[in-house]
Design an enzyme around this catalytic site. Structure first.
Site, PDB file in Angstrom:
ATOM      1  N   ARG A   1       6.676   5.033   3.537  1.00  0.00           N
ATOM      2  CA  ARG A   1       7.219   5.113   4.953  1.00  0.00           C
ATOM      3  C   ARG A   1       8.604   4.158   4.910  1.00  0.00           C
ATOM      4  O   ARG A   1       9.671   4.617   5.177  1.00  0.00           O
ATOM      5  CB  ARG A   1       6.403   4.419   5.960  1.00  0.00           C
ATOM      6  CG  ARG A   1       7.166   4.240   7.350  1.00  0.00           C
ATOM      7  CD  ARG A   1       7.583   2.786   7.703  1.00  0.00           C
ATOM      8  NE  ARG A   1       7.926   2.838   9.041  1.00  0.00           N
ATOM      9  CZ  ARG A   1       8.202   1.562   9.851  1.00  0.00           C
ATOM     10  NH1 ARG A   1       8.031   0.355   9.251  1.00  0.00           N
ATOM     11  NH2 ARG A   1       8.412   1.528  11.274  1.00  0.00           N
ATOM     12  N   ARG A   2       8.710   2.988   4.065  1.00  0.00           N
ATOM     13  CA  ARG A   2       9.963   2.325   3.790  1.00  0.00           C
ATOM     14  C   ARG A   2      10.862   3.292   3.063  1.00  0.00           C
ATOM     15  O   ARG A   2      11.993   3.299   3.350  1.00  0.00           O
ATOM     16  CB  ARG A   2       9.638   1.100   3.004  1.00  0.00           C
ATOM     17  CG  ARG A   2       8.827   0.118   3.639  1.00  0.00           C
ATOM     18  CD  ARG A   2       8.759  -1.227   2.709  1.00  0.00           C
ATOM     19  NE  ARG A   2       9.883  -1.692   2.178  1.00  0.00           N
ATOM     20  CZ  ARG A   2      10.506  -2.684   2.539  1.00  0.00           C
ATOM     21  NH1 ARG A   2      10.300  -3.137   3.966  1.00  0.00           N
ATOM     22  NH2 ARG A   2      11.653  -3.047   2.150  1.00  0.00           N
TER      23      ARG A   2
ATOM     24  N   HIS B   1       0.924  -1.212   0.037  1.00  0.00           N
ATOM     25  CA  HIS B   1      -0.093   0.022   0.133  1.00  0.00           C
ATOM     26  C   HIS B   1       1.039   1.025   0.140  1.00  0.00           C
ATOM     27  O   HIS B   1       2.016   1.366   0.561  1.00  0.00           O
ATOM     28  CB  HIS B   1      -1.048  -0.089   1.263  1.00  0.00           C
ATOM     29  CG  HIS B   1      -2.151  -0.981   1.138  1.00  0.00           C
ATOM     30  ND1 HIS B   1      -3.376  -0.593   1.607  1.00  0.00           N
ATOM     31  CD2 HIS B   1      -2.116  -1.773   0.384  1.00  0.00           C
ATOM     32  CE1 HIS B   1      -4.306  -1.472   1.220  1.00  0.00           C
ATOM     33  NE2 HIS B   1      -3.403  -2.632   0.457  1.00  0.00           N
TER      34      HIS B   1
ATOM     35  N   LYS C   1      -1.535   1.103  11.333  1.00  0.00           N
ATOM     36  CA  LYS C   1       0.166   1.419  11.423  1.00  0.00           C
ATOM     37  C   LYS C   1       0.412   2.786  11.399  1.00  0.00           C
ATOM     38  O   LYS C   1       1.545   3.050  12.055  1.00  0.00           O
ATOM     39  CB  LYS C   1       0.654   0.972   9.838  1.00  0.00           C
ATOM     40  CG  LYS C   1       0.432  -0.694   9.437  1.00  0.00           C
ATOM     41  CD  LYS C   1       1.203  -0.956   8.454  1.00  0.00           C
ATOM     42  CE  LYS C   1       1.274  -2.440   8.415  1.00  0.00           C
ATOM     43  NZ  LYS C   1       1.964  -3.039   7.174  1.00  0.00           N
TER      44      LYS C   1
ATOM     45  N   ARG D   1       0.336   3.614  15.038  1.00  0.00           N
ATOM     46  CA  ARG D   1       1.616   2.810  15.569  1.00  0.00           C
ATOM     47  C   ARG D   1       2.626   3.710  15.525  1.00  0.00           C
ATOM     48  O   ARG D   1       3.704   3.967  16.544  1.00  0.00           O
ATOM     49  CB  ARG D   1       1.851   1.348  15.075  1.00  0.00           C
ATOM     50  CG  ARG D   1       3.256   0.905  15.709  1.00  0.00           C
ATOM     51  CD  ARG D   1       3.368  -0.485  14.998  1.00  0.00           C
ATOM     52  NE  ARG D   1       4.705  -0.897  15.200  1.00  0.00           N
ATOM     53  CZ  ARG D   1       5.191  -2.336  15.082  1.00  0.00           C
ATOM     54  NH1 ARG D   1       4.358  -3.045  14.329  1.00  0.00           N
ATOM     55  NH2 ARG D   1       6.476  -2.534  15.255  1.00  0.00           N
TER      56      ARG D   1
ATOM     57  N   GLU E   1       1.037   4.004   1.520  1.00  0.00           N
ATOM     58  CA  GLU E   1       1.418   4.514   2.868  1.00  0.00           C
ATOM     59  C   GLU E   1       2.616   3.804   3.337  1.00  0.00           C
ATOM     60  O   GLU E   1       3.702   4.437   3.984  1.00  0.00           O
ATOM     61  CB  GLU E   1       0.479   4.521   3.808  1.00  0.00           C
ATOM     62  CG  GLU E   1      -0.723   5.481   3.571  1.00  0.00           C
ATOM     63  CD  GLU E   1      -1.802   4.568   2.733  1.00  0.00           C
ATOM     64  OE1 GLU E   1      -3.172   4.933   3.017  1.00  0.00           O
ATOM     65  OE2 GLU E   1      -1.586   3.747   2.092  1.00  0.00           O
TER      66      GLU E   1
ATOM     67  N   CYS F   1      -3.722   0.222   7.246  1.00  0.00           N
ATOM     68  CA  CYS F   1      -2.830   1.555   7.288  1.00  0.00           C
ATOM     69  C   CYS F   1      -3.198   2.356   8.243  1.00  0.00           C
ATOM     70  O   CYS F   1      -2.303   3.285   8.904  1.00  0.00           O
ATOM     71  CB  CYS F   1      -2.840   2.472   5.748  1.00  0.00           C
ATOM     72  SG  CYS F   1      -2.188   1.333   4.619  1.00  0.00           S
TER      73      CYS F   1
ATOM     74  N   CYS G   1      -6.765   3.116   4.778  1.00  0.00           N
ATOM     75  CA  CYS G   1      -7.605   1.936   4.817  1.00  0.00           C
ATOM     76  C   CYS G   1      -7.718   1.435   6.314  1.00  0.00           C
ATOM     77  O   CYS G   1      -7.106   1.815   7.199  1.00  0.00           O
ATOM     78  CB  CYS G   1      -7.159   0.685   4.062  1.00  0.00           C
ATOM     79  SG  CYS G   1      -5.613  -0.109   4.455  1.00  0.00           S
TER      80      CYS G   1
END
Length: 478
Positions: free
Chosen positions: A103-104, A97, A307, A310, A99, A304, A152
């Site tokens: 982030r990666r 996805h 995440k 988090r 997002e 997402c 999502c």
């Protein structure tokens, strides 16, 4: 909650962030990996660095705040692999996805900036921390996360007001129960169920607009030129009953009745209460942890929304980079592009569920992240593509590829499909060997970040007890 820098309110606008990301997508990302015109759509996410101009502090407090804004990571994608396709070798992405890809890519950027700092380069975003060998973020910058669509999961469970003028098509009632439909476009109906309204149709023009907006000046009219328009009305102060705290229902301040909710395809994790499945506004339970559905078998990837919540407590850097950092790297703000949207749903999903988490290790905290929506529509969003193609032949489908871009000098771009061939984890592990000795596997390096793991343990115990964790044998690669 921990507040971000005080200057955030004056440093940027939501439309500025969205426009910068859309321009970057159009000029810096290649055709390869982008949706096929008039047939495919995708989602976009990015991280934007906002930094004070170097000489601003010297001009006194009366000078207007001047900043530079730069996209430092970007991701596109809509797919997520099922549990049966996961590999123990660490060479496949479970979650593609947008997002998660962004982030990666941001972690790659942070890793490169740490190399610059270690080489004593002045243009690094890091400066030495108080503890020898650790680094911290410069005080004159912050990071804004952008997504072209609501995440999502929980943030996508949005009340639908009676006669509301929505910029995208509502979701059919049986979508969330249809296992053949992949949840790539959280808030929009499958192609064979319902199509977006003709933007110029009499039906659209008759729909009630946001109070205070002249007739005929609805959101739909700005799709073609990407100009900012009115944002869909939110539902501030919805009258939620105590008995159904986790159910979207009630009345909007304008008096419009909440008649339904946008569906999310993300499924409740085992151990959570589960959705009621009742027709109308009570269909979903809100505030629950959810996993992304795959095409076919179930996935192990959290939504997402989960995440982002988090990351708002543990930071975006992950466990590995905490070996080199004095404090986590937090997002100061989240900006969402034009789409069905609820400020309350976003705040609930990203910050509300964790607001009472306490006793975190030093440096960690629940952040009071700023959340805003832009009025600018992403050109390759499902709704934008649907509007352009009208009644064109064939089905509109999500793009199968994912694009990862990072502001690094070596191989900044990567295009993947079905989770291959991206993978910088092994390289990232090797770079830590000079600092952390006698560790071999990815799992060992993650577990050795003791403060991060302690914070994660506190968060699970106090807020996210049902979070799905992959078996450790999927993290034993070297």
């Amino acid at each position: 909650m921990v507040r971000g820098p005080a200057l955030t309110q004056t440093m940027w606008t939501a439309d500025e962030i969205a426009r910068l990301c859309y321009e970057h997508y159009g000029t810096r990302l290649p055709k390869k990996g982008k949706p096929e015109p008039n047939r495919e759509w995708t989602l976009l996410a990015a991280v934007v660095k906002v930094q004070l101009v170097a000489d601003w502090a010297c001009g006194g407090s009366n000078r207007p705040t001047q900043v530079t804004k730069e996209v430092v990571s970007m991701g596109t994608g809509t797919k997520c692999i099922g549990q049966s396709k996961m590999r123990k070798s660490g060479d496949i992405l479970n979650d593609s996805h947008a997002e998660v890809i962004a982030r990666r890519s941001f972690q790659r950027y942070l890793h490169y900036q740490l190399h610059l700092a270690a080489a004593l380069k002045e243009d690094s975003i890091f400066v030495p921390g108080t503890q020898r060998g650790l680094w911290k973020l410069r005080p004159d910058l912050l990071f804004v996360f952008f997504s072209s669509h609501t995440p999502c999961g929980d943030a996508s469970i949005i009340p639908m007001l009676e006669f509301e003028d929505q910029p995208c098509c509502p979701v059919s009632r049986d979508w969330a129960n249809n296992p053949s439909v992949e949840a790539d476009g959280n808030l929009e109906a499958p192609e064979n169920k319902k199509k977006c309204e003709d933007l110029g149709s009499p039906v659209t023009k008759k729909m009630r607009l946001e109070p205070g907006i002249p007739d005929g000046v609805g959101h739909h009219q700005s799709f073609g030129n990407q100009e900012s328009g009115p944002i869909p009305p939110s539902i501030s102060g919805s009258n939620l009953t105590t008995q159904e705290l986790a159910t979207v229902t009630g009345m909007a301040p304008s008096g419009a009745k909440v008649v339904d909710v946008y569906r999310t395809g993300a499924k409740c994790v085992p151990g959570e209460a589960g959705d009621s499945g009742k027709p109308g506004a009570a269909y979903h339970q809100v505030g629950l942890l959810r996993v992304k559905p795959g095409r076919g078998d179930r996935t192990c990837s959290m939504s997402c929304s989960d995440k982002l919540a988090r990351w708002n407590v543990l930071g975006c850097q992950g466990a590995l980079l905490m070996h080199l950092l004095e404090k986590p790297i937090y997002l100061s703000a989240v900006v969402i592009g034009r789409c069905p949207y609820s400020q309350e749903a976003m705040q609930r999903a990203l910050t509300g569920r964790c607001q009472n988490v306490s006793a975190l290790p030093k440096g960690f905290g629940v952040q009071e992240v700023k959340i805003q929506q832009s009025g600018l529509l992403f050109e390759h969003s499902r709704c934008a593509v649907q509007a352009k193609r009208a009644d064109g032949p064939g089905r509109l489908v999500p793009c199968g590829a994912a694009i990862s871009w990072s502001a690094v000098p070596e191989q900044p771009l990567d295009v993947t499909a079905n989770g291959f061939p991206q993978g910088t984890t092994k390289k990232g592990i090797r770079c830590l060997q000079a600092r952390v000795q006698k560790l071999e596997t990815y799992h060992e390096y993650k577990e050795a970040a003791s403060a991060y793991q302690e914070a994660w343990s506190v968060l699970r115990k106090q807020a996210f007890g049902s979070w799905i964790r992959n078996p450790s044998d999927y993290h034993q690669f070297k």
